[in-house]
Design an enzyme around this catalytic site. Structure first.
Site, mmCIF file in Angstrom:
data_model
loop_
_atom_site.group_PDB
_atom_site.id
_atom_site.type_symbol
_atom_site.label_atom_id
_atom_site.label_comp_id
_atom_site.label_asym_id
_atom_site.label_seq_id
_atom_site.Cartn_x
_atom_site.Cartn_y
_atom_site.Cartn_z
ATOM 1 N N ASP A 282 104.399 34.869 -49.284
ATOM 2 C CA ASP A 282 102.992 35.009 -49.567
ATOM 3 C C ASP A 282 102.306 35.269 -48.234
ATOM 4 O O ASP A 282 102.882 35.029 -47.184
ATOM 5 C CB ASP A 282 102.572 33.724 -50.299
ATOM 6 C CG ASP A 282 101.376 33.033 -49.750
ATOM 7 O OD1 ASP A 282 100.362 33.082 -50.425
ATOM 8 O OD2 ASP A 282 101.462 32.433 -48.684
ATOM 9 N N ASP B 265 102.257 28.576 -49.406
ATOM 10 C CA ASP B 265 101.484 27.442 -48.906
ATOM 11 C C ASP B 265 100.519 26.904 -49.949
ATOM 12 O O ASP B 265 100.056 25.781 -49.853
ATOM 13 C CB ASP B 265 100.680 27.860 -47.679
ATOM 14 C CG ASP B 265 99.607 28.868 -48.026
ATOM 15 O OD1 ASP B 265 99.866 29.731 -48.891
ATOM 16 O OD2 ASP B 265 98.504 28.790 -47.470
ATOM 17 N N ASP C 31 101.268 29.389 -55.288
ATOM 18 C CA ASP C 31 102.675 29.729 -55.038
ATOM 19 C C ASP C 31 103.642 28.761 -55.700
ATOM 20 O O ASP C 31 104.837 29.005 -55.729
ATOM 21 C CB ASP C 31 102.951 29.697 -53.526
ATOM 22 C CG ASP C 31 102.010 30.591 -52.755
ATOM 23 O OD1 ASP C 31 101.818 31.739 -53.191
ATOM 24 O OD2 ASP C 31 101.466 30.133 -51.737
HETATM 25 N N1 LIG Z 1 87.264 30.189 -52.034
HETATM 26 C C1 LIG Z 1 87.195 31.394 -52.580
HETATM 27 N N2 LIG Z 1 86.147 31.708 -53.328
HETATM 28 C C2 LIG Z 1 86.067 32.906 -53.889
HETATM 29 N N3 LIG Z 1 86.969 33.855 -53.759
HETATM 30 C C3 LIG Z 1 88.037 33.629 -53.003
HETATM 31 C C4 LIG Z 1 88.205 32.373 -52.373
HETATM 32 N N4 LIG Z 1 89.373 32.400 -51.699
HETATM 33 C C5 LIG Z 1 89.897 33.608 -51.908
HETATM 34 N N5 LIG Z 1 89.108 34.357 -52.690
HETATM 35 C C6 LIG Z 1 89.380 35.707 -53.175
HETATM 36 O O1 LIG Z 1 90.611 35.671 -53.884
HETATM 37 C C7 LIG Z 1 91.543 36.553 -53.295
HETATM 38 C C8 LIG Z 1 92.949 36.024 -53.185
HETATM 39 O O2 LIG Z 1 93.097 34.758 -53.649
HETATM 40 P P1 LIG Z 1 94.512 34.101 -53.909
HETATM 41 O O3 LIG Z 1 94.305 32.660 -53.889
HETATM 42 O O4 LIG Z 1 95.150 34.698 -55.104
HETATM 43 O O5 LIG Z 1 95.386 34.539 -52.701
HETATM 44 P P2 LIG Z 1 95.672 33.749 -51.389
HETATM 45 O O6 LIG Z 1 96.487 32.581 -51.655
HETATM 46 O O7 LIG Z 1 94.417 33.504 -50.703
HETATM 47 O O8 LIG Z 1 96.528 34.813 -50.676
HETATM 48 P P3 LIG Z 1 98.085 34.740 -50.611
HETATM 49 O O9 LIG Z 1 98.587 34.885 -51.984
HETATM 50 O O10 LIG Z 1 98.457 35.848 -49.729
HETATM 51 O O11 LIG Z 1 98.362 33.427 -50.005
HETATM 52 C C9 LIG Z 1 91.010 36.853 -51.930
HETATM 53 O O12 LIG Z 1 91.325 38.146 -51.574
HETATM 54 C C10 LIG Z 1 89.529 36.660 -52.045
HETATM 55 O O13 LIG Z 1 88.911 37.868 -52.383
HETATM 56 MN MN LIG Z 2 98.704 31.510 -49.672
#
Ligand SMILES: Nc1ncnc2c1ncn2[C@@H]1O[C@H](COP(=O)(O)OP(=O)(O)OP(=O)(O)O)[C@@H](O)[C@H]1O
Ligand SMILES: [Mn+2]
Length: 925
Positions: A515, A809, A813
């Site tokens: 991720d 993390d 995931d």
């Molecule tokens: N706290 C939040 N509030 C609103 N939107 C958010 C927030 N955090 C992330 N996002 C939006 O959600 C999207 C990705 O969220 P997601 O949790 O699926 O992935 P991530 O865990 O942040 O990324 P990865 O999967 O690479 O770890 C981001 O690109 C952003 O646009």
């Molecule tokens: Mn992540």
């Protein structure tokens, strides 16, 4: 002589009983002046200088001292005086009854536990005395007030000190026992806590939910409840375990042959066989002990943490230090650290599957449950060991450690034996097979020897020794030890393996899905770019969660207007936010922390106070959107406003207008296209894009603009990926972020972006399993995926025969981590949920560690294979040697003792060290 001020004159008649004490004004002269000064070594200082001058000399006739108490009579002073008087009264003071009396005089007597004695100068008005005994004034600190006793002989002072200590101790103990009894009355069971209101629980456990417990109180409560952890069942004592080793039938047979040797008067044989047996047994014992110890150590490697309120400070601390009454904050991804009665819950869903077996997360509330039946009905309790799937909440700890509901379960679990690893199982099978063959051959040899008329005892001991040597009874243990030692070595390299079989799998991983946020990158977010809906563009400088930095407007047409637009945009980010920044430390999600920091840099303070939060729609990786419903506190018309932030495409879907200065303009397709291009341009630099909007209804929002958040890859990720590639392990990026961001980061870390394809969550949805399976191997970046997609991807890869590792993390995931052959979690910044789901934890979140771990895994596998080969060859050599010698009627080339010695030396690499120790030990002694 007890006095509130430091200038002292009055003295105590130490024969007077505590209850007959007289209360005199401080200024009033002592009723009996018994100071009979005899000598002064130095000139007596004036009263005012009493404290600063070196001790003078004086004498007190302890037998006829008088008491004067400074203050108006109160129970408190009476008690204090009583104690102090007792302290100085002759040697008999320690008499139990007197102390009890003193304590009874007033509850606060116990405060005298704080008695401290300090030397001061003798009082000035004392005249030179004639004896040679140097006298001192001593200062007693009772209950934080200073009392002075003048003219004390050294012996008396020793007594005072000693008695004070004894009294303080006794009083402390009495007070403590009382407190313990009180505290024990206030504890309640988790079930009881569920059936009463949160306020009741708070008051029963005597805690304010706004400030939490004090550190001192926690310390005290912990003395009663112990640490919030499970004490692992103490096994048999060591000597018993050692004796246990003799219960092996082969060892018993050998012992028997030693005994027979004694009867046959072959003492040297008997001696060497016995020595050999002892060594064999000792080695086996040490190996087993060591493997047990290292397995035990494993469970302690990653201590769980939690967020707890103490003395008004929200602290991040080890969960083991929690006590009943602590106020704990829970948020998405946390592992519930104790049994907690919730008093605040926002969309709080908790996964209790480890506990109730229920796979659907349970929605939590704060209302009391009238008659709770079973765990599922206790909706207002967050149980220890369960996991917060979404939302957040606050609660009060009601039970910890073994008293928690999970503790009950834990006790049951302890009785279950740990399952064996596949490798251990196959070693067991191998061991049994070998034993059968060996027994067969040994039987043949013995019969043959007997037919040949060789001495029966010789044949017997040789047969048994052969059995000991050839049968690899130590094989499973050696495997465990090797694995466990490997695991410890990995731990030194900052990779913690939770279960032994993982090490076996590590050796054969060939795909790693990683991720992005928090794994490849640091998840330290900084807003670097702002674009408002009007097209105002600003750069932001400075890093970290602080106000160090500035917002530079670039294309400004009317700078006041631009500033206002930026303000409005950033305001959404602050209100639609659950994070807090204390000093420079962030509590909450980094994305939200970045939004707080940029507002600080724009000198926006107190934004939050303007609005009252009515409702929250929490962020989830499925929705990729967060919203809060608020009202403006200062508006007369209490109109509801929604503040929304999230992924651009999700936010735009809810928008009908965009903001242009003070106007709201309908969103045209063209404008939407423009906005998407802006987002694309930001994303292409590897920045994460968050869109911000607000409005009266969630379906009818006004778009205000975008921020670009920088979160660069960690150092050396590129190198690690290259190294993994050399080991034959391919790395794929699986992220919830947008395509351009994912691709930009992908090329930064050296993924093959030319041949590798990209695939989005939506595309995966539109594919059959079969289609996905066919192309999944060639995809190097998956973007805009939800947790569900992460799982699908892992499954598709496994269907292609890959051994898949997954690193992550976040909560998003966790499912995939569980499904993967090896789930690898980030230990420092990873959520508890993902640590729980994983098989291996990277202590310092360093991607490089994965490479090290895979190296170790391969090494361990290789070691075990070699060991088995080695063991087999020595067994076969010994068996065939004796067998051939017997068949060809040659005298036996090895006697029983020699066979055993060879066996000891060959018994595995980890054992050798101990044999050397043993030899050294035998030599010395
Ligand atoms: N706290 C939040 N509030 C609103 N939107 C958010 C927030 N955090 C992330 N996002 C939006 O959600 C999207 C990705 O969220 P997601 O949790 O699926 O992935 P991530 O865990 O942040 O990324 P990865 O999967 O690479 O770890 C981001 O690109 C952003 O646009
Ligand atoms: Mn992540």
């Amino acid at each position: 002589m007890l006095h509130q001020t430091t200038t002292a004159q009055p003295i105590v008649d130490d024969r007077r009983q505590t209850d007959t004490m007289t209360d005199t004004e401080p200024s009033s002269p002592p009723t009996q002046q018994n100071i009979r000064p005899r000598e002064s070594e130095s000139s007596s200082p004036p009263p005012s200088a009493a404290l600063s001058e070196p001790p003078g000399a004086g004498y007190i006739d302890g037998d006829r001292a008088q008491t004067t108490v400074a203050d108006t009579p109160t129970e408190e002073t009476a008690a204090m005086t009583a104690t102090a008087v007792l302290a100085i009264t002759a040697e008999a003071v320690a008499d139990e009854k007197a102390i009890t009396d003193a304590a009874v005089v007033g509850e606060k007597a116990a405060a005298a536990a704080n008695v401290e004695v300090t030397e001061t100068a003798a009082a000035a008005d004392e005249k030179p005395a004639s004896t040679a005994v140097p006298l001192k004034n001593i200062e007693i600190n009772v209950n934080n007030k200073t009392e002075v006793i003048i003219g004390v002989t050294p012996q008396m002072q020793i007594n005072v000190n000693r008695e004070n200590k004894i009294i303080s101790k006794k009083l402390q103990k009495m007070e403590k026992d009382k407190l313990i009894a009180e505290h024990e009355k206030m504890w309640l069971t988790t079930k009881e806590a569920s059936a009463v209101s949160a306020e009741d629980v708070l008051s029963r456990l005597r805690v304010n939910f706004r400030s939490g417990l004090s550190w001192k109180e926690c310390e005290f409560r912990r003395q009663i409840t112990g640490y919030n952890e499970f004490s692992v069942h103490q096994g048999d004592p060591l000597w018993k375990k050692y004796i246990e080793q003799f219960r092996n039938p082969l060892i018993l047979l050998l012992l028997a042959s030693a005994v027979v040797s004694v009867f046959m008067r072959q003492f040297d044989d008997a001696f060497s066989i016995t020595t050999a047996i002892i060594i064999v047994v000792t080695v086996a014992f040490i190996q087993e002990y060591r493997s047990e110890k290292s397995l035990e150590a494993l469970t302690k490697l990653v201590p769980p943490t939690c967020r707890c309120l103490r003395e008004e400070q929200l602290e991040s601390m080890y969960a083991r230090s929690l006590v009943p009454g602590d106020i704990v904050y829970l948020s998405t991804g946390d592992r519930v650290p104790a049994d907690i009665r919730l008093f605040e819950a926002t969309d709080l869903a908790i996964d209790e599957s480890s506990f109730t077996g229920e796979t659907e997360p349970s929605m939590k509330t704060t209302e009391l449950v009238l008659s709770p039946k079973g765990h599922t009905s206790m909706k207002n309790i967050a149980f220890m060991g369960t996991l917060v799937r979404c939302g957040n909440g606050k609660g009060i700890v009601v039970n910890t450690g073994e008293k928690s509901e999970f503790g009950e379960l834990f006790k049951l679990m302890q009785n279950e034996e740990a399952p064996k690893t596949p490798l251990q199982n196959s070693m067991d099978i191998l061991g049994t097979q070998l034993s059968v063959y060996s027994f067969f051959i040994i039987g043949l040899i013995m019969i043959l020897g007997w037919i040949q008329g060789r001495p029966i005892l010789d044949m017997f001991t040789i047969g048994v020794s052969l059995a000991v040597a050839a049968i690899p009874e130590g094989l499973p243990i050696v495997v465990t030890v090797t694995l466990a030692l490997g695991v410890m070595r990995m731990a030194n390299r900052k990779a913690i393996v939770k279960k032994l079989p993982t090490v076996e799998t590590l050796g054969c991983v060939n795909v790693i899905c990683s991720d992005k946020t928090g794994t490849i990158t640091n998840n330290e977010m900084t807003v670097t770019t702002i674009i408002t809906s009007e097209g105002y563009y600003a750069d932001v400088s400075g890093t970290g969660y602080n106000d160090q930095g500035e917002v530079h407007l670039l294309k400004s047409f009317s700078s006041e207007q631009a500033k206002q637009s930026i303000y409005n945009l950033l305001e959404i980010g602050v209100i639609c936010n659950n994070a807090t920044i204390n000093g420079e430390t962030l509590q909450g999600q980094p994305t939200e922390g970045a939004l707080l920091a940029v507002a600080m840099k724009n000198r926006m303070y107190g934004v939050n106070e303007k609005y009252l939060k009515l409702q929250e729609y929490p962020f989830s990786s499925e929705q990729k959107l967060m919203a809060v419903k608020c009202v403006n506190k200062y508006d007369d018309v209490k109109e509801e406003i929604y503040f929304v932030k999230g992924a651009l495409e999700k936010v735009l879907k809810q928008c009908t207008k965009y903001s242009n200065g003070n106007d709201k303009i309908s969103l045209s397709a063209k404008k939407e296209q423009e906005i998407s291009t802006e987002a694309y341009e930001i994303g292409r630099k590897g920045l994460r894009v968050i869109a911000l909007a607000k409005g009266e209804s969630l379906q009818d929002l006004v778009y205000l603009g975008l921020v670009g958040i920088c979160d660069p890859p960690k150092p050396f990720v590129r190198e690690s990926i290259e190294q993994l590639y050399n080991y034959g392990v391919k790395v794929k990026l699986v992220t919830g972020d947008a395509q351009e961001t994912a691709v930009a980061i992908g090329s930064m870390i050296g993924l093959d972006m030319i041949h590798g394809q990209t695939l989005s969550g939506t595309q995966i949805d539109n594919m059959s399993d079969h289609q996905l399976k066919a192309m999944v191997n060639n995809v190097s970046v998956f973007y805009r995926v939800t947790p569900r997609h992460k799982l699908t991807i892992i499954k598709a890869l496994q269907a292609n025969g890959n051994v898949v590792g997954m690193t992550g993390d976040g909560v998003n995931d966790s499912v995939a981590l569980k499904k993967a052959d090896i789930g690898i979690a980030m230990g420092k910044n990873g959520t508890d949920v993902c640590k729980e789901a994983s098989d291996m934890i990277l202590v310092d979140d360093d991607f490089q560690t994965i490479v090290a771990a895979i190296e170790e895994g391969k090494g361990i596998f290789f070691n075990i294979r070699n060991f088995v080969k080695f063991q087999l060859s020595t067994s076969i050599a010994a068996l065939s040697l004796i067998a051939l010698a017997t068949i060809f009627r040659i005298p036996n080339p090895l006697n029983a003792m020699q066979i055993l010695w060879i066996n000891i030396i060959m018994d595995g690499p980890p054992a050798q060290r101990y044999i050397i120790y043993l030899f050294i030990y035998l030599l010395i002694s």
